[in-house]
Design an enzyme around this catalytic site. Sequence first.
Site, PDB file in Angstrom:
ATOM      1  N   LYS A 141       0.815  -1.229   0.000  1.00 25.32           N
ATOM      2  CA  LYS A 141       0.000   0.000   0.000  1.00 25.32           C
ATOM      3  C   LYS A 141       0.848   1.278   0.000  1.00 25.32           C
ATOM      4  CE  LYS A 141      -4.404  -1.426   1.987  1.00 25.32           C
ATOM      5  NZ  LYS A 141      -5.354  -1.280   3.085  1.00 25.32           N
ATOM      6  N   ASP A 156     -10.326   3.273   1.941  1.00 27.71           N
ATOM      7  CA  ASP A 156     -10.492   2.551   3.217  1.00 27.71           C
ATOM      8  C   ASP A 156     -11.280   3.369   4.253  1.00 27.71           C
ATOM      9  OD1 ASP A 156      -9.325   0.090   2.658  1.00 27.71           O
ATOM     10  OD2 ASP A 156      -7.316   0.736   3.246  1.00 27.71           O
ATOM     11  N   THR A 202       3.123   1.370  20.332  1.00 24.05           N
ATOM     12  CA  THR A 202       4.306   2.191  20.041  1.00 24.05           C
ATOM     13  C   THR A 202       3.787   3.613  19.775  1.00 24.05           C
ATOM     14  OG1 THR A 202       5.114   0.233  18.878  1.00 24.05           O
ATOM     15  CG2 THR A 202       6.386   2.268  18.593  1.00 24.05           C
TER      16      THR A 202
HETATM   17  N1  LIG Z   1     -12.144  -4.274   7.097  1.00 15.70           N
HETATM   18  C1  LIG Z   1     -11.331  -3.763   6.192  1.00 15.70           C
HETATM   19  O1  LIG Z   1     -11.728  -3.446   5.062  1.00 15.70           O
HETATM   20  C2  LIG Z   1      -9.892  -3.525   6.554  1.00 15.70           C
HETATM   21  C3  LIG Z   1      -9.097  -2.661   5.765  1.00 15.70           C
HETATM   22  C4  LIG Z   1      -7.769  -2.445   6.145  1.00 15.70           C
HETATM   23  C5  LIG Z   1      -7.258  -3.090   7.270  1.00 15.70           C
HETATM   24  N2  LIG Z   1      -8.043  -3.928   8.002  1.00 15.70           N
HETATM   25  C6  LIG Z   1      -7.530  -4.605   9.201  1.00 15.70           C
HETATM   26  O2  LIG Z   1      -7.019  -3.613  10.078  1.00 15.70           O
HETATM   27  C7  LIG Z   1      -5.939  -4.146  10.843  1.00 15.70           C
HETATM   28  C8  LIG Z   1      -4.770  -3.179  10.823  1.00 15.70           C
HETATM   29  O3  LIG Z   1      -4.279  -3.040   9.502  1.00 15.70           O
HETATM   30  P1  LIG Z   1      -3.005  -2.118   9.174  1.00 15.70           P
HETATM   31  O4  LIG Z   1      -2.819  -2.166   7.719  1.00 15.70           O
HETATM   32  O5  LIG Z   1      -3.126  -0.796   9.851  1.00 15.70           O
HETATM   33  O6  LIG Z   1      -1.848  -2.960   9.902  1.00 15.70           O
HETATM   34  P2  LIG Z   1      -0.423  -2.467  10.404  1.00 15.70           P
HETATM   35  O7  LIG Z   1       0.025  -1.262   9.639  1.00 15.70           O
HETATM   36  O8  LIG Z   1       0.430  -3.687  10.431  1.00 15.70           O
HETATM   37  O9  LIG Z   1      -0.674  -1.977  11.918  1.00 15.70           O
HETATM   38  C9  LIG Z   1      -0.969  -2.911  12.914  1.00 15.70           C
HETATM   39  C10 LIG Z   1      -1.291  -2.188  14.229  1.00 15.70           C
HETATM   40  O10 LIG Z   1      -1.611  -3.183  15.199  1.00 15.70           O
HETATM   41  C11 LIG Z   1      -0.805  -3.000  16.369  1.00 15.70           C
HETATM   42  N3  LIG Z   1      -0.555  -4.310  16.942  1.00 15.70           N
HETATM   43  C12 LIG Z   1      -0.270  -5.465  16.276  1.00 15.70           C
HETATM   44  N4  LIG Z   1      -0.136  -6.487  17.147  1.00 15.70           N
HETATM   45  C13 LIG Z   1      -0.340  -5.959  18.388  1.00 15.70           C
HETATM   46  C14 LIG Z   1      -0.331  -6.518  19.697  1.00 15.70           C
HETATM   47  N5  LIG Z   1      -0.087  -7.826  19.892  1.00 15.70           N
HETATM   48  N6  LIG Z   1      -0.578  -5.690  20.738  1.00 15.70           N
HETATM   49  C15 LIG Z   1      -0.820  -4.364  20.525  1.00 15.70           C
HETATM   50  N7  LIG Z   1      -0.844  -3.783  19.320  1.00 15.70           N
HETATM   51  C16 LIG Z   1      -0.598  -4.579  18.262  1.00 15.70           C
HETATM   52  C17 LIG Z   1       0.445  -2.329  15.850  1.00 15.70           C
HETATM   53  O11 LIG Z   1       1.088  -1.665  16.921  1.00 15.70           O
HETATM   54  P3  LIG Z   1       2.641  -1.183  16.792  1.00 15.70           P
HETATM   55  O12 LIG Z   1       2.634   0.053  15.938  1.00 15.70           O
HETATM   56  O13 LIG Z   1       3.040  -0.944  18.199  1.00 15.70           O
HETATM   57  O14 LIG Z   1       3.380  -2.338  16.146  1.00 15.70           O
HETATM   58  C18 LIG Z   1      -0.152  -1.361  14.817  1.00 15.70           C
HETATM   59  O15 LIG Z   1      -0.671  -0.212  15.433  1.00 15.70           O
HETATM   60  C19 LIG Z   1      -5.615  -5.513  10.220  1.00 15.70           C
HETATM   61  O16 LIG Z   1      -6.135  -6.501  11.060  1.00 15.70           O
HETATM   62  C20 LIG Z   1      -6.329  -5.499   8.891  1.00 15.70           C
HETATM   63  O17 LIG Z   1      -6.749  -6.799   8.518  1.00 15.70           O
HETATM   64  C21 LIG Z   1      -9.351  -4.142   7.670  1.00 15.70           C
END
Ligand SMILES: NC(=O)c1ccc[n+]([C@@H]2O[C@H](COP(=O)([O-])OP(=O)(O)OC[C@H]3O[C@@H](n4cnc5c(N)ncnc54)[C@H](OP(=O)(O)O)[C@@H]3O)[C@@H](O)[C@H]2O)c1
Length: 290
Positions: free
Chosen positions: A72, A108, A158
């Site tokens: 992305k 999104d 973080t």
């Molecule tokens: N429904 C939809 O259409 C849609 C669209 C987009 C995304 N999503 C979902 O949204 C979620 C996030 O996506 P993203 O692209 O933003 O992912 P990303 O950039 O990888 O960010 C992940 C986030 O989760 C936090 N995190 C991960 N594991 C954790 C844990 N064990 N404890 C606390 N915090 C944790 C990370 O914290 P740190 O920064 O501290 O690592 C970060 O803030 C995903 O599950 C994705 O499938 C859904």
Amino acid sequence: MLLNGSTNVVTTLGYPISQSLSPAMQTAAFQSVGLNWIYIAWGVRAEHLAVTLQALKAWENHAGSNVTAPHKETIIPLLDGLTEAAARLQAVNVILRPEGKMIGHNTDGEGFIASLREEGIPPGGKRVTILGAGGAAKAVAYALQDAGAAELHLVNRTPARAEAWAPGLAAAGKARVSVHPLAGDPARFLEGTDILVNATSIGLQPEAVPLFDYAILRPPLVVTDLVFFPRETAFLRKARANGCRTLNGLGMLLHQAALSFQGWTGKAAPLPLMRERLETVLAERERSAT
Ligand SMILES: NC(=O)c1ccc[n+]([C@@H]2O[C@H](COP(=O)([O-])OP(=O)(O)OC[C@H]3O[C@@H](n4cnc5c(N)ncnc54)[C@H](OP(=O)(O)O)[C@@H]3O)[C@@H](O)[C@H]2O)c1
């Protein structure tokens, strides 16, 4: 539909990509409005992204793409330009093809707002807490700012990751923006919250430790999780058991797809059909996972 030499192709680019629910939903949508188009999932490793973009540019019946993890952000320098929505997020989930160009766009956040509105939860004037600071959290936060939310509390494991984009978010509208570390008493950021958005990926990690003690999630708090597989994460399950209204990420997925469809085709998306196909492919995926 008969595939022929005039069939237009829309792709989704990501890696891995076998989990994508979009091909059946989007192909059915194209056909229902009389378009000779298909949608295919294209698994692209990071090292092949540049050559893939070159191929798509040269492909005259390529009508557009979706872009998913992990491309992305890294796709941006390979495109001809960005819409305002993608530029401010510095993230792309849609490629549009006006006059053969490759223009990055992002649906999104708007998809999330549409899913809230559909459930009768207008975000205007609301105090919203967002857990997570990745691309999804940022897209949702900016869309909530546009939709007139009153307060946006950004909470992340973080905090520096949220602090990096919080000033730009604050400058983009009137909502009061604050950043909080996840560690510590969750009452700090939940006090007065109307809508809680879990935009972390914890729901995808069955073994993960809970973000905090979910006993604090009580009505009238509305609790959402962007994850849709599983449909009900441990976070949502606990919130629902406590009596909160809950919403998963399926509506966001549907509406960002409908907005993508409109961007590529210029036509209104056949929402009921897309929802039905999405439900069918998700049910299939659930069956094959058990
Ligand atoms: N429904 C939809 O259409 C849609 C669209 C987009 C995304 N999503 C979902 O949204 C979620 C996030 O996506 P993203 O692209 O933003 O992912 P990303 O950039 O990888 O960010 C992940 C986030 O989760 C936090 N995190 C991960 N594991 C954790 C844990 N064990 N404890 C606390 N915090 C944790 C990370 O914290 P740190 O920064 O501290 O690592 C970060 O803030 C995903 O599950 C994705 O499938 C859904």
